[in-house]
Design an enzyme around this catalytic site. Structure first.
Site, short mmCIF file in Angstrom:
data_model
loop_
_atom_site.label_atom_id
_atom_site.label_comp_id
_atom_site.label_asym_id
_atom_site.label_seq_id
_atom_site.Cartn_x
_atom_site.Cartn_y
_atom_site.Cartn_z
N ASP A 151 42.39 40.03 36.05
CA ASP A 151 42.13 38.68 35.55
C ASP A 151 41.58 37.77 36.65
O ASP A 151 41.44 38.18 37.81
CB ASP A 151 43.45 38.13 34.96
CG ASP A 151 43.23 37.20 33.78
OD1 ASP A 151 42.10 36.73 33.58
OD2 ASP A 151 44.21 36.92 33.06
N GLU A 162 36.89 38.28 33.76
CA GLU A 162 36.44 37.13 34.53
C GLU A 162 35.85 36.07 33.60
O GLU A 162 35.34 35.05 34.06
CB GLU A 162 35.46 37.65 35.59
CG GLU A 162 34.87 36.68 36.55
CD GLU A 162 33.58 36.10 36.02
OE1 GLU A 162 33.07 35.17 36.64
OE2 GLU A 162 33.07 36.57 34.98
N TRP A 163 35.94 36.34 32.29
CA TRP A 163 35.56 35.40 31.22
C TRP A 163 34.06 35.09 31.20
O TRP A 163 33.62 34.12 30.56
CB TRP A 163 36.37 34.09 31.32
CG TRP A 163 37.81 34.30 31.65
CD1 TRP A 163 38.64 35.21 31.06
CD2 TRP A 163 38.60 33.62 32.64
NE1 TRP A 163 39.89 35.12 31.62
CE2 TRP A 163 39.90 34.15 32.58
CE3 TRP A 163 38.32 32.59 33.55
CZ2 TRP A 163 40.93 33.71 33.41
CZ3 TRP A 163 39.35 32.15 34.38
CH2 TRP A 163 40.63 32.71 34.30
N ASP A 182 39.18 33.39 26.14
CA ASP A 182 40.12 34.16 25.30
C ASP A 182 39.83 34.02 23.81
O ASP A 182 39.46 32.95 23.32
CB ASP A 182 41.55 33.69 25.57
CG ASP A 182 42.04 34.14 26.93
OD1 ASP A 182 41.25 34.73 27.69
OD2 ASP A 182 43.22 33.89 27.24
#
Ligand code: GLA
Length: 409
Positions: free
Chosen positions: A170, A203-204, A225
């Site tokens: 994450d 890492e979005w 998310d």
């Protein structure tokens, strides 16, 4: 004044222009000046030749994860048809961590995992499944547990000792850390253990991991998310349809061993209708996304089970050609999606994003096929063969629903 800035600026521009373009140029360049993903010694780990499949604790259990939940899930997956359908990894997400020991090695939270993670990994392996875990590239995980920054090699070693097969990594509490460097460091640490460990970059999408992630990891999150809602932004999370719109344009970057990850499935978590969950699952399959279930698989309704275990749809996701499908036409709420398949055929998806039933159709030419090509067609949700078709296919699609067809030579 101007001169003082002009020179460094020119130097910076020149440096940018001299980034090597070909493999030979990379090999001829001083390794210390290369971006991590251009290091000629760095190779992909060979895992995830099809999109990873499994289960992760976060969407349903969040921080309330413990040994019982994981054992119950392993028992269920081994016996309810999931393992047989290809769901393989059981991933413990955030909040399993205890403190670091005197030597800096990470330990598990013994209140939640009294038997320890080594024994739990053994239990998962004995069921014929694989064991995944979660950490973070910063000083702390998103749940406030110890992160791996500065402990990468120690943590990788500890995971390998526990028998870990999959790491989700994450991006909380990373400060000004460079993402490519941070993920490459952990990839190298995992490789150094000698154990094959699938690497999932979470890492979005902030640093566009699709541009540099292929030799570093096996999948990269492309978005923030997911949440169990149909669309829109909800705090830090996004509804299913909004996630789809962010992940779809990235289709050229997916391929064997390295996949776009639009986040884990919400199927069965109760926020959407079964029609919407069928759309969610179908779209993930069309996008060759990792299929990581996120519900309580030990207590699911027959409708949820039928969705997650739809082998025809799973086969589209797992097709060995490994090309991510994408949208080829959009007319208001009516969308047509196509995914090329290894057998020369196509998976075809009609998605009705509107609030009323809609008739949606596609011509073979939109699928990149001559109009006269005759193809065997099967409806993947009705589980019905439709005979041989040419030129065009049309279907009536429910609001927020899909029709999904496989066309084969
Ligand atoms: C981030 C990730 C989620 C989940 C949580 C855990 O938000 O994107 O998938 O792992 O952290 O805290």
């Amino acid at each position: 004044m101007l001169r003082r800035f002009a020179r460094p600026l020119a130097a910076a521009l020149l440096l940018q222009m001299t980034v090597p373009a070909t493999a030979q140029e990379v090999l001829d360049t001083d390794p210390n000046t290369l971006a991590p993903s251009q290091d000629p010694k760095r190779t992909a780990n060979g895992l995830a030749q099809t999109p990873p499949m499994g289960w992760n604790s976060w969407n349903k259990f969040a921080c309330n994860v413990n040994e019982d939940v994981i054992r119950r899930t392993a028992d269920a997956m081994a016996s309810n048809g999931m393992k047989a359908a290809g769901y393989e990894y059981i991933v413990i997400d955030d909040c399993w961590h205890g403190a670091r020991d005197a030597n800096g090695f990470i330990t598990e939270d013994r209140q939640r995992f009294p038997g320890g993670l080594k024994a739990l990994g053994d239990y998962i392996h004995a069921k014929g499944l694989k064991f995944g875990i979660y950490s973070d590239a910063g000083t702390k995980t998103c749940g406030g547990r110890p992160g791996s920054q500065g402990h990468e090699y120690q943590d990788a070693l500890q995971y390998a000792r526990w028998g870990v097969d999959y790491l989700k990594y994450d991006w909380c509490s990373t400060g000004v850390r460079n993402a490519e460097e941070a993920y490459a460091t952990m990839a190298d640490a995992l490789r150094a253990t000698g154990r094959p460990i699938l690497f999932s970059l979470c890492e979005w999408g902030h640093s566009r991991p699709w541009l540099w992630g292929a030799k570093i990891g096996n999948m990269w999150r492309t978005t923030g998310d997911i949440t169990d809602k149909w669309e829109g932004k909800h705090g830090y999370s996004w509804g299913v349809a909004s996630i789809v719109d962010m992940n779809e344009p990235l289709w050229p970057f997916a391929g064997l061993g390295h996949w776009n990850d639009p986040d884990m499935l919400e199927v069965g978590n109760g926020g959407l209708s079964d029609t919407e969950y069928r759309a969610h699952f179908s779209l993930w399959a069309m996008m060759a996304a990792p299929l990581i279930a996120g519900n309580d698989v030990a207590a699911m309704t027959p409708a949820t089970r039928d969705i997650l275990l739809n082998r025809d749809v799973i086969a589209v996701d797992q097709d060995p050609l490994g090309v991510q499908g994408h949208r080829v036409a959009r007319d208001g709420p009516r969308e047509v999606w196509v995914k090329p398949m290894a057998d020369g055929g196509r998976a075809l998806l009609f998605w009705n994003r509107g609030e009323t039933p809609a008739r949606i159709g596609a011509d073979w030419t939109q699928l990149g096929l001559p109009a006269t090509t005759r193809l065997r067609a099967r409806d993947l949700w009705m589980h019905k063969d439709l005979g041989r078709l040419s030129r065009r296919y049309e279907a009536e699609v429910a609001p927020h629903g899909v029709a999904m067809i496989r066309l084969q030579p």
